[in-house]
Motif scaffolding. Structure first.
Motif, PDB file in Angstrom:
ATOM      1  N   ASN A   1       4.495  -0.133   6.775  1.00 39.93           N
ATOM      2  CA  ASN A   1       5.864  -1.854   7.416  1.00 39.93           C
ATOM      3  C   ASN A   1       4.425  -2.280   7.257  1.00 39.93           C
ATOM      4  OD1 ASN A   1       8.533   0.534   8.216  1.00 39.93           O
ATOM      5  ND2 ASN A   1       8.636  -1.226   6.415  1.00 39.93           N
ATOM      6  N   VAL A   2       3.507  -2.215   7.650  1.00 39.17           N
ATOM      7  CA  VAL A   2       1.562  -3.400   7.940  1.00 39.17           C
ATOM      8  C   VAL A   2       2.144  -4.086   6.820  1.00 39.17           C
ATOM      9  CG1 VAL A   2      -0.469  -4.563   8.100  1.00 39.17           C
ATOM     10  CG2 VAL A   2       0.879  -2.670  10.068  1.00 39.17           C
ATOM     11  N   PRO A   3       1.726  -6.078   6.624  1.00 39.65           N
ATOM     12  CA  PRO A   3       2.200  -6.742   5.118  1.00 39.65           C
ATOM     13  C   PRO A   3       0.881  -6.477   4.560  1.00 39.65           C
ATOM     14  CG  PRO A   3       2.870  -7.363   7.835  1.00 39.65           C
ATOM     15  CD  PRO A   3       3.196  -6.323   7.487  1.00 39.65           C
ATOM     16  N   LEU A   4       0.839  -6.239   3.139  1.00 40.19           N
ATOM     17  CA  LEU A   4      -0.336  -6.624   2.601  1.00 40.19           C
ATOM     18  C   LEU A   4       0.040  -7.162   1.558  1.00 40.19           C
ATOM     19  CD1 LEU A   4       0.895  -4.261   0.165  1.00 40.19           C
ATOM     20  CD2 LEU A   4       0.028  -3.256   1.470  1.00 40.19           C
ATOM     21  N   ASP A   5      -1.385  -7.383   0.687  1.00 37.64           N
ATOM     22  CA  ASP A   5      -1.272  -8.086  -0.711  1.00 37.64           C
ATOM     23  C   ASP A   5      -1.551  -7.047  -1.501  1.00 37.64           C
ATOM     24  OD1 ASP A   5      -1.277 -11.297  -0.346  1.00 37.64           O
ATOM     25  OD2 ASP A   5      -3.538 -10.622   0.596  1.00 37.64           O
TER      26      ASP A   5
END
Length: 429
Positions: A176-180
């Motif tokens: 759930n760590v935001p990524l591109d």
């Protein structure tokens, strides 16, 4: 207005009304190993005990849970840290299949200073080590407000504290760590943009140099050359063990009451250039894990997540959503979880660079069995002498079997990164 996936995920998950900040918490929407069985917490308690021993039983032992939800894991650890606990919640007994027997010098056998009586002729210089229950300090790291009924022994913070001596746990946090997200077009990798309200994607600008470097190192493009035998290059973990893409490492987060996997992506809007390959750029996860490892003075960092390795990256990505116990399209409007599998080898390499120490990367099934949770059925003879005990042991074995099933939770990966301590027998591969 379309924006990059990293920004969309940040708002949807961690904004003022984000999925993990507002509402009752993730447990109402999907199930993790923490929710599946108390066997998971019991195995982690054993690992905590081994880390405590490796640290020389410090006066304060930190246990920090990153992405703590509503504190479910720490509640379970707090409830069990003071006594003998088996994987079913019953007292552990040596020789009962499916339960985790107490080991010498485990938290089950440590004795409180107050409970020890010295004999009259015992030298006064003899000191008794305080029990683990007296020395452990639990800290939950979460953006949501502190739950009203959380035990006061659990500290609640929004950022990982500095100077940890003990264990840092990250169970299904990195996904759930935001990524591109990028798509490989005729002119190379470009970011995918998303409309946060509809989930419709469009192709954006070329990726930055930092993200291109990550993709080149960790996510083979469609033009990456195969090996001489026609297969992708094999990746070796820091332990030197060859990883197998067929070993269940792609297991997805189970939704409550559902066996759907994140690979299906049901009902998703069609991806632009759908005949081209997608990639989920894990650089932000690498940075998050490296930052977490950096917070440890001495101890062990453990990440448990579903993921993939370099030779088995998913062609179409794994981005998906969960809401109300069902898998849903990944629309980043704040109403559902938005998650993607973790490039675990890349994350592991970033943490090892900080710790300057080799990591261990194994499946959950292997990790739990090393900690005594084998999931074996109790002997049938037990039913004749202790029918109730047989039923309890059978239930415990079933719970462990779910946690170690390679097609489900057992296929999750355990990344264990020591910092300033040796790899113990339940930590080494």
């Amino acid at each position: 207005m379309s924006i990059r996936w990293r920004d969309a995920m940040s708002r949807a998950l961690y904004g003022p009304h984000g999925f993990f900040v507002a509402g009752t918490g993730p447990a109402d929407h999907f199930r993790t190993s923490v929710h599946a069985s108390p066997a998971f917490a019991t195995a982690l308690l054993r690992l905590v005990s081994e880390v405590d021993a490796a640290l020389g039983h410090p006066s304060r032992l930190d246990v920090v849970d990153v992405g703590a939800g509503r504190g479910e894991l720490l509640r379970a650890l707090l409830a069990s840290v003071g006594g003998a606990v088996g994987v079913s919640g019953e007292p552990a007994r040596s020789g009962r299949s499916g339960l985790i027997p107490a080991r010498a010098d485990s938290p089950e056998t440590l004795t409180s200073t107050a409970s020890v009586r010295r004999s009259p002729d015992e030298p006064s210089s003899v000191t008794v080590r305080p029990s683990l229950a007296e020395r452990v300090r639990f800290t939950a790291v979460e953006y949501a407000n502190r739950p009203e009924n959380l035990p006061e022994q659990i500290e609640w913070v929004s950022e990982i504290p500095d100077g940890i001596t003990g264990m840092l746990l990250a169970t299904e946090w990195l996904d759930n760590v935001p990524l591109d997200v990028a798509v490989h077009t005729e002119d190379g990798w470009r970011y995918l943009l998303v409309d946060p309200e509809s989930g419709v994607e469009s192709v954006g600008e070329p990726v930055s140099q930092d993200d291109l470097d990550w993709l080149t190192a960790w996510w083979p493009s469609p033009t990456s050359p195969p090996t001489a035998d026609g297969h992708p290059t094999t990746w070796l973990t820091e332990t030197g063990a060859t990883s197998e893409s067929e070993s269940g490492f792609r297991a997805a987060r189970p939704a409550q009451g559902s066996s759907l996997t994140a690979r299906s992506r049901p009902g998703c809007p069609e991806t632009p250039h759908s005949n081209h390959r997608r990639a989920e750029i894990g650089r932000t996860r690498d940075e998050a894990w490296a930052s977490a490892v950096r917070k440890i003075s001495r101890g062990l960092a453990v990440a448990v997540d579903y993921g993939h390795l370099r030779e088995g990256r998913p062609v179409d990505g794994t981005l998906t959503g969960y809401r109300g116990g069902r898998q849903v399209p990944p629309v980043p409007d704040g109403s559902s979880d938005v998650t993607a599998h973790v490039a675990m080898d890349s994350v592991a390499s970033a943490g090892a660079e900080v710790a300057r120490c080799a990591y261990s990367l194994v499946s959950q099934a292997e990790a739990l069995r090393a900690l005594g949770a084998d999931g074996g059925r109790p002997p049938l003879s037990l039913a004749g002498v202790d029918p109730a005990g047989y039923v309890r042991a059978l239930a415990a074995a079933s719970a462990v079997a779910e946690l170690t099933d390679p097609a489900g939770l057992g296929g999750h990966l355990w990344l264990r990164q020591p910092v300033g301590i040796p790899l113990g027998p339940a930590v080494a591969r």
